[in-house]
Every structure is written in structure tokens, then in C-alpha cells.
Design a protein around this motif. Sequence first.
Motif, PDB file in Angstrom:
ATOM      1  N   PHE A  73       0.821  -1.224   0.000  1.00  0.00           N
ATOM      2  CA  PHE A  73       0.000   0.000   0.000  1.00  0.00           C
ATOM      3  C   PHE A  73       0.848   1.263   0.000  1.00  0.00           C
ATOM      4  N   ARG A  74       1.914   1.275   0.841  1.00  0.00           N
ATOM      5  CA  ARG A  74       2.598   2.543   1.108  1.00  0.00           C
ATOM      6  C   ARG A  74       4.029   2.592   0.573  1.00  0.00           C
ATOM      7  N   TYR A  99     -11.906  -3.604  -6.069  1.00  0.00           N
ATOM      8  CA  TYR A  99     -11.751  -4.945  -5.465  1.00  0.00           C
ATOM      9  C   TYR A  99     -11.821  -6.055  -6.510  1.00  0.00           C
ATOM     10  N   ARG A 106      -8.310  -6.348  -7.712  1.00  0.00           N
ATOM     11  CA  ARG A 106      -7.408  -7.005  -6.736  1.00  0.00           C
ATOM     12  C   ARG A 106      -7.741  -8.500  -6.621  1.00  0.00           C
ATOM     13  N   HIS A 128      -8.764  -7.641   8.740  1.00  0.00           N
ATOM     14  CA  HIS A 128      -9.315  -6.650   7.814  1.00  0.00           C
ATOM     15  C   HIS A 128     -10.187  -7.302   6.759  1.00  0.00           C
ATOM     16  N   VAL A 166     -12.603  -4.737   5.870  1.00  0.00           N
ATOM     17  CA  VAL A 166     -12.761  -3.692   6.888  1.00  0.00           C
ATOM     18  C   VAL A 166     -12.160  -2.402   6.354  1.00  0.00           C
ATOM     19  N   GLY A 218     -12.270   3.384   9.570  1.00  0.00           N
ATOM     20  CA  GLY A 218     -13.431   3.814  10.347  1.00  0.00           C
ATOM     21  C   GLY A 218     -14.325   2.657  10.718  1.00  0.00           C
ATOM     22  N   GLU A 219     -14.021   1.445  10.211  1.00  0.00           N
ATOM     23  CA  GLU A 219     -14.820   0.268  10.579  1.00  0.00           C
ATOM     24  C   GLU A 219     -14.026  -0.591  11.566  1.00  0.00           C
ATOM     25  N   THR A 278       4.774  -5.286   7.630  1.00  0.00           N
ATOM     26  CA  THR A 278       3.802  -4.210   7.805  1.00  0.00           C
ATOM     27  C   THR A 278       4.523  -2.930   8.186  1.00  0.00           C
ATOM     28  N   SER A 279       4.013  -1.802   7.663  1.00  0.00           N
ATOM     29  CA  SER A 279       4.683  -0.511   7.894  1.00  0.00           C
ATOM     30  C   SER A 279       4.345   0.072   9.257  1.00  0.00           C
ATOM     31  N   TYR A 309      -3.808   1.447  12.602  1.00  0.00           N
ATOM     32  CA  TYR A 309      -4.252   0.965  13.920  1.00  0.00           C
ATOM     33  C   TYR A 309      -5.583   0.265  13.771  1.00  0.00           C
TER      34      TYR A 309
HETATM   35  C1  BV8 Z   1     -10.633   1.303  13.462  1.00  0.00           C
HETATM   36  C2  BV8 Z   1      -8.975  -2.341   3.601  1.00  0.00           C
HETATM   37  C3  BV8 Z   1     -12.126   1.914  15.177  1.00  0.00           C
HETATM   38  C4  BV8 Z   1      -8.783  -3.752   3.208  1.00  0.00           C
HETATM   39  C5  BV8 Z   1      -7.476  -1.175   5.089  1.00  0.00           C
HETATM   40  C6  BV8 Z   1      -5.781   4.894  16.660  1.00  0.00           C
HETATM   41  C7  BV8 Z   1      -6.505   3.814  17.169  1.00  0.00           C
HETATM   42  C8  BV8 Z   1      -7.510   3.211  16.428  1.00  0.00           C
HETATM   43  C9  BV8 Z   1      -7.802   3.669  15.136  1.00  0.00           C
HETATM   44  C10 BV8 Z   1      -7.089   4.735  14.614  1.00  0.00           C
HETATM   45  C11 BV8 Z   1      -6.079   5.342  15.382  1.00  0.00           C
HETATM   46  N1  BV8 Z   1      -5.557   6.346  14.630  1.00  0.00           N
HETATM   47  C12 BV8 Z   1      -6.198   6.373  13.433  1.00  0.00           C
HETATM   48  C13 BV8 Z   1      -7.137   5.409  13.395  1.00  0.00           C
HETATM   49  C14 BV8 Z   1      -8.031   5.148  12.273  1.00  0.00           C
HETATM   50  C15 BV8 Z   1      -7.446   4.211  11.221  1.00  0.00           C
HETATM   51  C16 BV8 Z   1      -5.967   4.333  11.045  1.00  0.00           C
HETATM   52  O1  BV8 Z   1      -5.201   3.584  11.619  1.00  0.00           O
HETATM   53  N2  BV8 Z   1      -5.559   5.284  10.212  1.00  0.00           N
HETATM   54  C17 BV8 Z   1      -4.129   5.446   9.968  1.00  0.00           C
HETATM   55  C18 BV8 Z   1      -3.877   5.594   8.479  1.00  0.00           C
HETATM   56  C19 BV8 Z   1      -3.638   6.615  10.780  1.00  0.00           C
HETATM   57  N3  BV8 Z   1      -7.788   2.837  11.558  1.00  0.00           N
HETATM   58  C20 BV8 Z   1      -8.997   2.359  11.202  1.00  0.00           C
HETATM   59  O2  BV8 Z   1      -9.857   3.041  10.687  1.00  0.00           O
HETATM   60  C21 BV8 Z   1      -9.274   0.901  11.544  1.00  0.00           C
HETATM   61  N4  BV8 Z   1     -10.536   0.853  12.237  1.00  0.00           N
HETATM   62  O3  BV8 Z   1      -9.713   1.672  14.116  1.00  0.00           O
HETATM   63  O4  BV8 Z   1     -11.914   1.302  13.914  1.00  0.00           O
HETATM   64  C22 BV8 Z   1     -13.549   1.784  15.520  1.00  0.00           C
HETATM   65  C23 BV8 Z   1     -13.890   1.829  16.833  1.00  0.00           C
HETATM   66  C24 BV8 Z   1     -15.215   1.693  17.184  1.00  0.00           C
HETATM   67  C25 BV8 Z   1     -16.173   1.499  16.198  1.00  0.00           C
HETATM   68  C26 BV8 Z   1     -15.807   1.445  14.865  1.00  0.00           C
HETATM   69  C27 BV8 Z   1     -14.493   1.595  14.506  1.00  0.00           C
HETATM   70  C28 BV8 Z   1      -9.445   0.052  10.284  1.00  0.00           C
HETATM   71  C29 BV8 Z   1      -8.149  -0.098   9.553  1.00  0.00           C
HETATM   72  C30 BV8 Z   1      -8.311  -1.032   8.353  1.00  0.00           C
HETATM   73  C31 BV8 Z   1      -8.374  -0.229   7.121  1.00  0.00           C
HETATM   74  N5  BV8 Z   1      -8.430  -1.105   5.958  1.00  0.00           N
HETATM   75  N6  BV8 Z   1      -7.672  -1.764   3.917  1.00  0.00           N
HETATM   76  C32 BV8 Z   1      -7.979  -3.773   1.935  1.00  0.00           C
HETATM   77  O5  BV8 Z   1      -8.459  -3.216   0.943  1.00  0.00           O
HETATM   78  O6  BV8 Z   1      -6.879  -4.348   1.964  1.00  0.00           O
HETATM   79  S1  BV8 Z   1      -5.965  -0.488   5.418  1.00  0.00           S
HETATM   80  C33 BV8 Z   1      -4.670  -1.217   4.588  1.00  0.00           C
HETATM   81  O7  BV8 Z   1      -3.521  -0.941   5.410  1.00  0.00           O
HETATM   82  C34 BV8 Z   1      -4.691  -2.708   4.443  1.00  0.00           C
HETATM   83  O8  BV8 Z   1      -5.677  -3.353   5.223  1.00  0.00           O
HETATM   84  C35 BV8 Z   1      -3.306  -3.097   4.961  1.00  0.00           C
HETATM   85  O9  BV8 Z   1      -3.288  -4.389   5.374  1.00  0.00           O
HETATM   86  C36 BV8 Z   1      -3.150  -2.136   6.039  1.00  0.00           C
HETATM   87  C37 BV8 Z   1      -1.791  -2.004   6.656  1.00  0.00           C
HETATM   88  O10 BV8 Z   1      -0.848  -1.767   5.618  1.00  0.00           O
HETATM   89  P1  BV8 Z   1       0.446  -2.722   5.569  1.00  0.00           P
HETATM   90  O11 BV8 Z   1      -0.037  -4.118   5.505  1.00  0.00           O
HETATM   91  O12 BV8 Z   1       1.351  -2.360   6.673  1.00  0.00           O
HETATM   92  O13 BV8 Z   1       1.054  -2.342   4.160  1.00  0.00           O
HETATM   93  P2  BV8 Z   1       2.036  -1.135   3.838  1.00  0.00           P
HETATM   94  O14 BV8 Z   1       2.107  -0.998   2.374  1.00  0.00           O
HETATM   95  O15 BV8 Z   1       1.681   0.040   4.678  1.00  0.00           O
HETATM   96  O16 BV8 Z   1       3.470  -1.647   4.377  1.00  0.00           O
HETATM   97  C38 BV8 Z   1       4.095  -2.758   3.763  1.00  0.00           C
HETATM   98  C39 BV8 Z   1       5.383  -3.028   4.516  1.00  0.00           C
HETATM   99  O17 BV8 Z   1       6.021  -4.181   3.927  1.00  0.00           O
HETATM  100  C40 BV8 Z   1       6.402  -1.902   4.423  1.00  0.00           C
HETATM  101  O18 BV8 Z   1       6.954  -1.658   5.706  1.00  0.00           O
HETATM  102  C41 BV8 Z   1       7.476  -2.433   3.473  1.00  0.00           C
HETATM  103  O19 BV8 Z   1       8.779  -1.980   3.829  1.00  0.00           O
HETATM  104  C42 BV8 Z   1       7.375  -3.927   3.716  1.00  0.00           C
HETATM  105  N7  BV8 Z   1       7.805  -4.739   2.568  1.00  0.00           N
HETATM  106  C43 BV8 Z   1       7.684  -4.459   1.255  1.00  0.00           C
HETATM  107  N8  BV8 Z   1       8.200  -5.490   0.524  1.00  0.00           N
HETATM  108  C44 BV8 Z   1       8.630  -6.421   1.405  1.00  0.00           C
HETATM  109  C45 BV8 Z   1       8.372  -5.956   2.708  1.00  0.00           C
HETATM  110  N9  BV8 Z   1       8.706  -6.660   3.800  1.00  0.00           N
HETATM  111  C46 BV8 Z   1       9.298  -7.857   3.612  1.00  0.00           C
HETATM  112  N10 BV8 Z   1       9.583  -8.370   2.387  1.00  0.00           N
HETATM  113  C47 BV8 Z   1       9.259  -7.682   1.273  1.00  0.00           C
HETATM  114  N11 BV8 Z   1       9.542  -8.210   0.067  1.00  0.00           N
END
Ligand code: BV8
Length: 235
Positions: free
Chosen positions: A22-23, A54, A57, A107, A148, A151-152, A175-176, A180
Motif C-alpha cells: 500500500f505505502r 476490489y 485485486r 481486515h 474492513v 473507520g470500521e 507491515t509498515s 491501527y
Molecule cells: C478502526 C482495507 C475503530 C482492506 C485497510 C488509533 C486507534 C484506532 C484507530 C485509529 C487510530 N488512529 C487512526 C485510526 C483510524 C485508522 C488508522 O489507523 N488510520 C491510519 C492511516 C492513521 N484505523 C482504522 O480506521 C481501523 N478501524 O480503528 O476502527 C472503531 C472503533 C469503534 C467502532 C468502529 C471503529 C481500520 C483499519 C483497516 C483499514 N483497511 N484496507 C484492503 O483493501 O486491503 S488499510 C490497509 O492498510 C490494508 O488493510 C493493509 O493491510 C493495512 C496495513 O498496511 P500494511 O499491511 O502495513 O502495508 P504497507 O504498504 O503500509 O506496508 C508494507 C510493509 O512491507 C512496508 O513496511 C514495506 O517496507 C514492507 N515490505 C515491502 N516489501 C517487502 C516488505 N517486507 C518484507 N519483504 C518484502 N519483500
Amino acid sequence: MTSSIVILTGAGISAESGISTFRDPDGIWAKVDYREVATPEGFAANPARVHQFYNWRRKNVRTVEPNAAHVALARLEHAFPGDFLLVTQNVDSLHERAGSQRLIHMHGQHDQALCNACGGRSAWEDEMSLESRCPACEQTGHMRPDVVWFGEMPYQMERIQAALAACDLFVSIGTSGNVYPAAGFVREAQVTGARTVELNLEPSAGAAHFDETDHGPATRVVPDFVERLLSGRGR
Ligand code: BV8
């Protein structure tokens, strides 16, 4: 000696299978605005756009295979004598296809559909659209991917938190550490005294919270870690 393991995976574990993260600079969120396709508001505003995202994907995952990291985690699950739980943020099915069974998709999964009319869940391999019919209630116009969005509430959080409270080893892979509540799991594990390990291509946003890190491609660092753990060298 380790008696209870919780593993968290993210998009990085599937990267070497050919699934975009994703990032990373060429990641999904560099091409698509997450607010349009990964929020309930985005789905309400333009469901056809979200279905298109979707469908693309879901189709892409059918063309790729699990990699050595997925296989190593399935080997660990079946060879480790203690408690084991794999929590993935990924919505692809590569962990299952590699043989993982004690698995939570916090998720959701994009090969599953959720009906907004009856709440029914069904396996979904093909294209989904506004015309799709719910296999449970037979109504059309209410199907969404069972994933998920921001916000869900992530799935099975109570079961995950109970496992984190009981584990003595927490391993975060690919994961990055930006999303949360998953990004906070390492601190929950630390509070209960677990050893915490990060296996990632590069230091994540939460790298400072880990006791140990091994940075490199998952297909190298994950099998290496599993081998050390099962041979007793990794405790
Ligand atoms: C919620 C949909 C509450 C599915 C996704 C504090 C506490 C709680 C919540 C929050 C909070 N602050 C902010 C929030 C809200 C929000 C959030 O976290 N926002 C962030 C951006 C600040 N969180 C939410 O909304 C969550 N819900 O908290 O609900 C609530 C309470 C009561 C009632 C109702 C609700 C829901 C979060 C889920 C969102 N859905 N996607 C899909 O389409 O896939 S997010 C998306 O990001 C995916 O799900 C993904 O899995 C997820 C995390 O990303 P990563 O997997 O880490 O992927 P990324 O690209 O970022 O990183 C990849 C890593 O791999 C890198 O580090 C890279 O270096 C590494 N890599 C790359 N290649 C390799 C490698 N490593 C090894 N080998 C390689 N070859």
C-alpha cells in the motif's frame, strides 16, 4: 522456551508473490485515493468505483502463488507444540493456500462478500457489482466486499487481544506499522512481557518498540527465523 506465539502480517509478506503493497513508493495508495475505495463514505458515494477496485485485486490474486514466507509460517504453525495464532491485515488468501489454519483476517477477505441487506456472508470469487445478488436473501444491489475499511471495526479483536495478552513471542512481518489498531499490537504484547520481533524489508514506524529486528525480504528473513525458532536457537 517459547510457549505461545502471535504473528501479525501485512502487505509486505505478499509483495514477493507479486501483490502490491500500500505505502511503498509504487504502492496502491500511490495510485488510488484510499478515501474513494477503502472507506464506507467512498462506497456510498460511488459503489461501482469500489467494486472495480476490489474486482481488480481479486482477479490479480488468482494469478499469484504463496511464497516461501507464507510456507514457512504454515510450517511453524504445524511444527510448533505451543499456542499459535496468525493475524493478518491482508485480504488475500495466500496464507490459507500455503497451509495456515489458525488464522484471523482482521481486515476481512476480498474473496468473501457481505450483504448490507441481510448481513449474510458468502464466498465470492468473481466480479461483484451493484447488480450482484445475495445468495442468502436473493436481493440485489446490497453486496459489498467483506473487508474492513477505515473507520470500521476490525474483526475478532477480542480473540486477538486475548492472544496478545497470553503470548510470550510476538512477531510482526511485512507491515509498515501505520494502521491501527494493528500497529499497536506490539505494545500490547510488550506490556505482558512478550519478546517482540520485527521481520520487515526496512524499519517500520514502530521499529523502536521491538526487542529484535531482522530487515530484509520476507522470503529470506521469515524462513531463517522459523528455522532458528524450531531448531531451538531462536528460543
Ligand atoms: C478502526 C482495507 C475503530 C482492506 C485497510 C488509533 C486507534 C484506532 C484507530 C485509529 C487510530 N488512529 C487512526 C485510526 C483510524 C485508522 C488508522 O489507523 N488510520 C491510519 C492511516 C492513521 N484505523 C482504522 O480506521 C481501523 N478501524 O480503528 O476502527 C472503531 C472503533 C469503534 C467502532 C468502529 C471503529 C481500520 C483499519 C483497516 C483499514 N483497511 N484496507 C484492503 O483493501 O486491503 S488499510 C490497509 O492498510 C490494508 O488493510 C493493509 O493491510 C493495512 C496495513 O498496511 P500494511 O499491511 O502495513 O502495508 P504497507 O504498504 O503500509 O506496508 C508494507 C510493509 O512491507 C512496508 O513496511 C514495506 O517496507 C514492507 N515490505 C515491502 N516489501 C517487502 C516488505 N517486507 C518484507 N519483504 C518484502 N519483500
